[in-house]
Design a protein around this motif. Structure first.
Motif, PDB file in Angstrom:
ATOM      1  N   ASP A 204      44.717  47.424 -96.696  1.00 52.58           N
ATOM      2  CA  ASP A 204      44.369  48.789 -96.287  1.00 52.58           C
ATOM      3  C   ASP A 204      45.211  49.812 -97.038  1.00 52.58           C
ATOM      4  N   ASP A 205      46.496  49.520 -97.197  1.00 51.53           N
ATOM      5  CA  ASP A 205      47.397  50.437 -97.888  1.00 51.53           C
ATOM      6  C   ASP A 205      47.029  50.557 -99.357  1.00 51.53           C
ATOM      7  N   VAL A 206      46.746  49.416-100.007  1.00 50.55           N
ATOM      8  CA  VAL A 206      46.370  49.425-101.428  1.00 50.55           C
ATOM      9  C   VAL A 206      45.070  50.194-101.630  1.00 50.55           C
ATOM     10  N   VAL A 207      44.090  49.949-100.767  1.00 53.93           N
ATOM     11  CA  VAL A 207      42.797  50.630-100.879  1.00 53.93           C
ATOM     12  C   VAL A 207      42.954  52.136-100.710  1.00 53.93           C
ATOM     13  N   GLU A 208      43.690  52.533 -99.690  1.00 51.92           N
ATOM     14  CA  GLU A 208      43.855  53.959 -99.419  1.00 51.92           C
ATOM     15  C   GLU A 208      44.654  54.655-100.518  1.00 51.92           C
ATOM     16  N   ARG A 209      45.725  54.054-100.930  1.00 53.59           N
ATOM     17  CA  ARG A 209      46.618  54.721-101.874  1.00 53.59           C
ATOM     18  C   ARG A 209      46.003  54.841-103.266  1.00 53.59           C
ATOM     19  N   ASN A 210      45.149  53.904-103.624  1.00 51.81           N
ATOM     20  CA  ASN A 210      44.572  53.911-104.963  1.00 51.81           C
ATOM     21  C   ASN A 210      43.093  54.310-104.981  1.00 51.81           C
ATOM     22  N   ASN A 211      42.593  54.743-103.821  1.00 49.78           N
ATOM     23  CA  ASN A 211      41.189  55.176-103.717  1.00 49.78           C
ATOM     24  C   ASN A 211      40.235  54.108-104.241  1.00 49.78           C
ATOM     25  N   VAL A 212      40.458  52.869-103.819  1.00 49.83           N
ATOM     26  CA  VAL A 212      39.620  51.748-104.259  1.00 49.83           C
ATOM     27  C   VAL A 212      38.248  51.861-103.591  1.00 49.83           C
ATOM     28  N   ARG A 213      37.219  51.808-104.398  1.00 50.70           N
ATOM     29  CA  ARG A 213      35.864  51.940-103.861  1.00 50.70           C
ATOM     30  C   ARG A 213      35.292  50.610-103.403  1.00 50.70           C
ATOM     31  N   ASN A 214      35.637  49.559-104.118  1.00 52.56           N
ATOM     32  CA  ASN A 214      35.086  48.237-103.797  1.00 52.56           C
ATOM     33  C   ASN A 214      36.133  47.420-103.045  1.00 52.56           C
ATOM     34  N   GLU A 215      36.211  47.620-101.743  1.00 52.64           N
ATOM     35  CA  GLU A 215      37.225  46.939-100.929  1.00 52.64           C
ATOM     36  C   GLU A 215      37.020  45.425-100.931  1.00 52.64           C
ATOM     37  N   LEU A 216      35.776  45.005-100.918  1.00 52.32           N
ATOM     38  CA  LEU A 216      35.496  43.566-100.895  1.00 52.32           C
ATOM     39  C   LEU A 216      35.992  42.905-102.172  1.00 52.32           C
ATOM     40  N   ALA A 217      35.837  43.591-103.296  1.00 52.91           N
ATOM     41  CA  ALA A 217      36.255  43.009-104.574  1.00 52.91           C
ATOM     42  C   ALA A 217      37.763  42.806-104.633  1.00 52.91           C
ATOM     43  N   ILE A 218      38.529  43.792-104.217  1.00 48.73           N
ATOM     44  CA  ILE A 218      39.979  43.643-104.301  1.00 48.73           C
ATOM     45  C   ILE A 218      40.466  42.614-103.284  1.00 48.73           C
ATOM     46  N   SER A 219      39.754  42.500-102.168  1.00 48.03           N
ATOM     47  CA  SER A 219      40.102  41.474-101.186  1.00 48.03           C
ATOM     48  C   SER A 219      39.881  40.081-101.756  1.00 48.03           C
ATOM     49  N   ARG A 220      38.751  39.885-102.409  1.00 47.93           N
ATOM     50  CA  ARG A 220      38.457  38.577-103.006  1.00 47.93           C
ATOM     51  C   ARG A 220      39.346  38.303-104.208  1.00 47.93           C
ATOM     52  N   LEU A 221      39.740  39.357-104.914  1.00 44.73           N
ATOM     53  CA  LEU A 221      40.668  39.183-106.019  1.00 44.73           C
ATOM     54  C   LEU A 221      42.008  38.671-105.515  1.00 44.73           C
ATOM     55  N   ALA A 222      42.502  39.242-104.405  1.00 44.85           N
ATOM     56  CA  ALA A 222      43.759  38.774-103.819  1.00 44.85           C
ATOM     57  C   ALA A 222      43.668  37.304-103.458  1.00 44.85           C
ATOM     58  N   THR A 223      42.521  36.913-102.903  1.00 44.08           N
ATOM     59  CA  THR A 223      42.312  35.502-102.547  1.00 44.08           C
ATOM     60  C   THR A 223      42.301  34.625-103.790  1.00 44.08           C
ATOM     61  N   SER A 224      41.656  35.113-104.842  1.00 42.90           N
ATOM     62  CA  SER A 224      41.586  34.345-106.090  1.00 42.90           C
ATOM     63  C   SER A 224      42.969  34.144-106.699  1.00 42.90           C
ATOM     64  N   LEU A 225      43.798  35.186-106.689  1.00 44.07           N
ATOM     65  CA  LEU A 225      45.153  35.057-107.227  1.00 44.07           C
ATOM     66  C   LEU A 225      45.977  34.064-106.413  1.00 44.07           C
ATOM     67  N   CYS A 226      45.814  34.107-105.093  1.00 37.40           N
ATOM     68  CA  CYS A 226      46.533  33.151-104.236  1.00 37.40           C
ATOM     69  C   CYS A 226      46.091  31.722-104.514  1.00 37.40           C
ATOM     70  N   SER A 227      44.807  31.554-104.778  1.00 35.33           N
ATOM     71  CA  SER A 227      44.267  30.218-105.014  1.00 35.33           C
ATOM     72  C   SER A 227      44.728  29.621-106.335  1.00 35.33           C
ATOM     73  N   SER A 228      45.075  30.490-107.294  1.00 38.82           N
ATOM     74  CA  SER A 228      45.390  30.001-108.645  1.00 38.82           C
ATOM     75  C   SER A 228      46.833  30.254-109.038  1.00 38.82           C
TER      76      SER A 228
END
Length: 421
Positions: A204-228
């Motif tokens: 929530d903080d990352v999305v708000e502070r950086n005005n991220v439009r695609n919240e689902l994408a950054i959420s899945r990106l975080a998951t992908s980085l954790c997985s790899s």
């Protein structure tokens, strides 16, 4: 854990003590909930009180609170300034100003620089986003800023509370070192806490502070980085993975920006590939590590419990906590094979540098055969300089050096030390 007791985090306390009254703004950075506020408001405050500082001379403000603790607008810089200066009664006494999560206050730079211009005011601020990265501090605080990076609890700190080292490792390698976890008595609470941190605090903080439009994408990106974690990758490769696995179309430029946002929030760190012999960095492909192994596991719903990757991430974090800059080492060489010259490129898990110190480190969860042993040593044996070479194994072993001068040590022994001379 007794709430009247706490882990003193001596290394961070010592950094604050030696910087006390040095004329610079002390900037305590790190991810939210890693212990920055506690470090100031309890550990360092207790130290100052023990040194004879009056409680009235310690002024603490928390800009991350949304309650009615204050009788003025905590997010109004003018009101904050008036409040602080109204508390400073004597120009001949030293005052200590603690400003927690200062990035929530607009135009905080002017306030902080103004306070720091007074000889009898010592300023400490905490921050948990990119505005407090070291390359910005020189600009924000006019060259008078001094950064102290705070991480979640190290394994050694964790062992202050759980003395059975195997039990401590089981808990730490599963749930990590976020300090609040020490107050929970069952795994369900620990899991809920870590997963809520991701959803309700970090993302929530990352999305708000950086005005991220695609919240689902950054959420899945975080998951992908954790997985790899610990795997070489780049934005283009991650974009392809998200498209093929998650059926999400996203370009590599956006992926690169989103990774920057997550790194700037201190949730991940990247390790670049470094040519040990050529003394140069490769421009493509990095490895990413999660700032806390419990956060990594929680993001994956505790499903990917690979001991090799978990151990590697914990070792990386340990080196960073100790202040080392960490790269992935690459050793290039030409060899004769079956009468023909061949080119080889071997990897060293970590090249750790701090000042004039350097260590080459291999993470080897298990060396179960002579072939595996040769595989782990191959890259180290190609390095001809005199810096220490270490193989960390997951088993408990008596540390020793082999005929090539390579130092072998167990995981626990490595994590409980500051150096390995």
């Amino acid at each position: 854990m007794d709430k009247n007791k706490y882990i003193k985090r001596e290394s961070y306390l010592n950094k604050l003590v030696i910087r006390r009254d040095n004329g610079e703004v002390k900037i305590i950075t790190g991810p939210r909930r890693c212990g920055k506020s506690w470090l100031l408001s309890h550990i360092y405050k207790d130290y100052l009180l023990e040194q004879g500082v009056s409680p009235d001379n310690i002024i603490m403000l928390d800009f991350d609170r949304d309650d009615d603790k204050y009788d003025f607008n905590i997010l109004d810089s003018r009101a904050v300034k008036e409040h602080i200066y109204s508390r400073i009664k004597n120009e001949n006494e030293n005052y200590y100003i603690f400003l927690d999560e200062i990035q929530e206050l607009d135009n905080f730079e002017r306030l902080v620089n103004g306070l720091n211009s007074h000889d009898n005011i010592d300023v400490y601020v905490t921050g948990s986003n990119s505005r407090f990265l070291s390359h910005d501090i020189r600009t924000i605080f006019r060259g008078r800023g001094n950064e102290i990076r705070v991480f979640p609890l190290s394994f050694r700190e964790y062992c202050q509370e759980i003395t059975d080292i195997r039990e401590a490792w089981m808990m730490y390698s599963t749930f990590g070192g976020m300090p609040q976890l020490l107050h929970y008595n069952d795994n369900e609470q620990r899991i809920n806490y870590l997963q809520n941190l991701w959803e309700k605090t970090y993302l929530d903080d990352v999305v708000e502070r950086n005005n991220v439009r695609n919240e689902l994408a950054i959420s899945r990106l975080a998951t992908s980085l954790c997985s790899s974690i610990g795997s070489l990758t780049n934005p283009a490769r991650i974009a392809n993975t998200l498209e093929s696995v998650q059926k999400m179309k996203i370009d590599s430029k956006t992926v690169s920006s989103y990774i920057d946002y997550l790194e700037n929030a201190f949730l991940f760190e990247s390790a670049e590939r470094y040519d040990v012999k050529g003394r140069r960095y490769y421009e493509t492909n990095k490895k990413y590590y999660c700032i806390d192994i419990g956060l990594r596991n929680a993001r994956l719903n505790f499903r990917q419990q690979e001991p090799t990757h978990i151990m590697e991430n914990v070792l990386y974090n340990h080196l960073r906590i100790l202040g080392y800059l960490v790269d992935v080492g690459i050793v290039e060489s030409r060899e004769m094979k079956n009468g023909k010259a061949s080119y080889s490129q071997r990897e060293i898990d970590f090249v750790a540098n701090k000042g004039s110190q350097r260590y080459y480190i291999q993470s080897a969860y298990s060396i179960f055969s002579e072939e595996k042993r040769e595989q782990e040593l191959a890259s180290l044996l190609k390095v001809s300089d005199s810096f220490k070479k270490i193989v960390v194994v997951g088993d408990e072993i008596m540390p020793y050096s082999d005929d090539n001068g390579i130092y072998f040590t167990g995981l626990f022994d490595f994590l409980l030390k500051d150096d390995w001379q």
